[in-house]
Design a protein around this motif. Sequence first.
Motif, PDB file in Angstrom:
ATOM      1  N   GLN A  50       1.744  35.149  26.254  1.00  0.00           N
ATOM      2  CA  GLN A  50       2.094  34.912  27.644  1.00  0.00           C
ATOM      3  C   GLN A  50       0.887  35.128  28.549  1.00  0.00           C
ATOM      4  O   GLN A  50       0.664  34.382  29.509  1.00  0.00           O
ATOM      5  N   ALA A  51       0.065  36.117  28.227  1.00  0.00           N
ATOM      6  CA  ALA A  51      -1.104  36.410  29.049  1.00  0.00           C
ATOM      7  C   ALA A  51      -2.164  35.315  28.944  1.00  0.00           C
ATOM      8  O   ALA A  51      -2.716  34.875  29.952  1.00  0.00           O
ATOM      9  N   VAL A  52      -2.468  34.870  27.719  1.00  0.00           N
ATOM     10  CA  VAL A  52      -3.506  33.852  27.579  1.00  0.00           C
ATOM     11  C   VAL A  52      -3.032  32.509  28.132  1.00  0.00           C
ATOM     12  O   VAL A  52      -3.850  31.710  28.625  1.00  0.00           O
TER      13      VAL A  52
ATOM     14  N   MET B 249       4.240  42.213  20.469  1.00  0.00           N
ATOM     15  CA  MET B 249       2.866  42.207  20.953  1.00  0.00           C
ATOM     16  C   MET B 249       2.290  40.795  20.949  1.00  0.00           C
ATOM     17  O   MET B 249       1.497  40.439  21.827  1.00  0.00           O
ATOM     18  N   GLN B 250       2.677  40.013  19.953  1.00  0.00           N
ATOM     19  CA  GLN B 250       2.228  38.627  19.910  1.00  0.00           C
ATOM     20  C   GLN B 250       2.724  37.875  21.136  1.00  0.00           C
ATOM     21  O   GLN B 250       1.984  37.087  21.743  1.00  0.00           O
TER      22      GLN B 250
ATOM     23  N   ALA C  84      -1.748  41.173  17.041  1.00  0.00           N
ATOM     24  CA  ALA C  84      -1.478  39.933  17.773  1.00  0.00           C
ATOM     25  C   ALA C  84      -2.660  38.994  17.599  1.00  0.00           C
ATOM     26  O   ALA C  84      -3.817  39.429  17.592  1.00  0.00           O
ATOM     27  N   TRP C  85      -2.329  37.724  17.447  1.00  0.00           N
ATOM     28  CA  TRP C  85      -3.345  36.671  17.280  1.00  0.00           C
ATOM     29  C   TRP C  85      -2.866  35.506  18.130  1.00  0.00           C
ATOM     30  O   TRP C  85      -2.140  34.637  17.663  1.00  0.00           O
TER      31      TRP C  85
ATOM     32  N   ARG D 157       1.406  46.035  28.747  1.00  0.00           N
ATOM     33  CA  ARG D 157       2.644  45.792  28.011  1.00  0.00           C
ATOM     34  C   ARG D 157       2.620  46.466  26.645  1.00  0.00           C
ATOM     35  O   ARG D 157       3.651  46.930  26.155  1.00  0.00           O
ATOM     36  N   VAL D 158       1.465  46.494  26.014  1.00  0.00           N
ATOM     37  CA  VAL D 158       1.357  47.182  24.725  1.00  0.00           C
ATOM     38  C   VAL D 158       1.635  48.667  24.900  1.00  0.00           C
ATOM     39  O   VAL D 158       2.361  49.281  24.094  1.00  0.00           O
TER      40      VAL D 158
END
Length: 701
Positions: A260-262, A254-255, A288-289, A574-575
């Motif tokens: 990848q998204a940010v 998840m991280q 995720a952080w 994705r999650v």
Amino acid sequence: MLKFTSRKHSRVNAVRNRSKPAPGRCRLVRALRENLDWGRLRITAIAVMFCMLWAAIWGRAWYLQMINGPRLSERAHRQHMLSELVSGRRGAIYDRNGLVLARSVEARSVYAKPKEIEDFRVTANTLGPVLGMDPQKLYDDLSKTKRHFVWLKRKVDDYTAEAVRKAGLTGIGFSREYDRFYPFKHLAGQLLGFVGLDDKGLEGIERSMEARLGCIPTRQIVQRDAMGRRFYLHEAGQAEPHGQDLTLTLDVQMQFFAEQAVARAAQEYDARWSGALVVDVTTGDILAWAQFPFFNPNSYKEFRPLIYRNRLAADALEPGSTFKPFVMAAALQEHKITPGSLIDCENGKWEAKNFTIHDTSNHGVLPAAKVLRYSSNIGMAKIGNTLGVPTFYRYLHSLGFGERTRVPVSESRGILHIPRDWSEVDVMSTSFGQSISVTGLQMAQAYLTLLNRGVYKPLRLITDEKNLEEPHKRIFSDKTSREVMQMMRDVVQENDGTGKRARIDGVAMAGKTGTAQKADHRAGAYGNKRLASFVGFLPADNPRYLIFVMVDEPGHGQFGGVLAAPIFREIASRVLAYTGILSAANTVVQDKSQTGAAPDEQRRRGFKPSGQVMPGLVGKVNEVHREQDMQLPGHLAKVADRVPDVMGKSVRNAVELFARAGIMPELKGAGARVVRQSPQPGTAWPADAGKADYILWLSES
């Protein structure tokens, strides 16, 4: 007849006469020779000699033991026993699935004892190129110092240590230390932080959890051989100290999705920075952080403080419209309004006394539920004004604004003025997310309370922390929470909602957009810079995941519904696929018509690289160095099909190869090289093996 002889002849005859033994004496000698046992005599003589020698040895031993013994014992102890300060191994950091995020690996530091160096010039010329130091400066430092011990270079790599060892220079030695290693490189870099040369945490979790991860150095007696090499034989009560391991609630997969998204958001919108938090609503666990630009703690010296700053916890910003659901919930809880209460939104412009409030769209009279759907600043200002300052402040303080959360990171309190400092303008502007500063972490905490049916639930980052240690207070009723959650669902699910770009077909979504003006401190007023954000949860009826996205100072666009909502959808898709809630084969990560990105692939061991160019380290994305490709962390890139052959390789290289498969092997022994491994090279990865099933044995040679 007289014979005359010379005086000389008379003397010779006299001597001859004297040398002849008397007849009785001759008989005695002959008798002794005949009766004496010469063999026995020789044996007796030898025995006497041995007795005398034995007596001498025992006398010497008695002298050494009784007279000179204490002094010699002290000298032997100093030669064969060494007292040293042992710092020990720092505790490892794991994710919730047991993957290693940070671990200490044995390293070597090079030191010099100037008093023992025979030729300073040869030593300097030999070590200078190996250690990357100026030979002349090294010569001056060693030859002119009065110190008995000098560090030359701390924590060198394995190849450098081997080169120094082969040089065989007198007065040059190695000290065993530990180097911090982060197998997934930039993954959660700002959250993890880093440690310095002295193995002390300087930033992030490494610093805030220093008391647990680190260990108090202890002085131990270590035996060494005649060559001065140490035997690290730990007896009872002499075990090497080590810090406690730490397991975070993060999920590496998840991280990676969030990072990848940010990163894509920062690239496409030319943003200063972007970040995201993913929270498990049922437990409060932070999954995720993510923050971009990325920070690799393995090479922290190459980054500026602005890059490794944990902005999601340390930067307090005005939240904008994502703050409105809390004001709506407070008004509903106090029975100041109902979802059907009519609010006049003044057709987009409201002049109240000495200030004017504008909306981005023009609306007249709206029910309270649609005020949130259309994100009307005017409508929310009127709703907030009905609460009164003390009540308004009480709700915000109960939600955690103006206070630090329980998450063990260095964070800002934000800005929440005490009631006596509020003016009417502050009440109205706070109602739509201005005149108050909050962190991303505080926003996630407040939304977690709202989604927990109005009962305060603390966020959790460490798995062994308990959320049930004390009864948690109720802030909103279950009815109020459900009414606000329904309004947030309309924001996404209705075609006229500001968050419609966050939708995922087949999944009920809910959320709230935010577009906050940023203050220009030089001008003393709000400027043109914006903070675009989106907070959402899914499924809407029974929330499982909370996702908060921030895009700071975008260069292209400014609205949270346009910029942040698609990023939320990418992470959420994705999650859902990863957790099995939504089939990965039917999940589209991004709308191709909006972003031009290809559909997501089905989940496997890791996701394939997108091939996109990533931003660099500082400032705007278009102003900094760009990497060739998006580098996937650790085991998400170049995963070997079988167990690699690491025998003969350095410890760091061997660990990296295993880390690419998401595995951190157990290290046994001391040294810089791998001499044996289990399982054997070439065997298939065991499907259910734990980290203890992979072992590397180390040696110096």
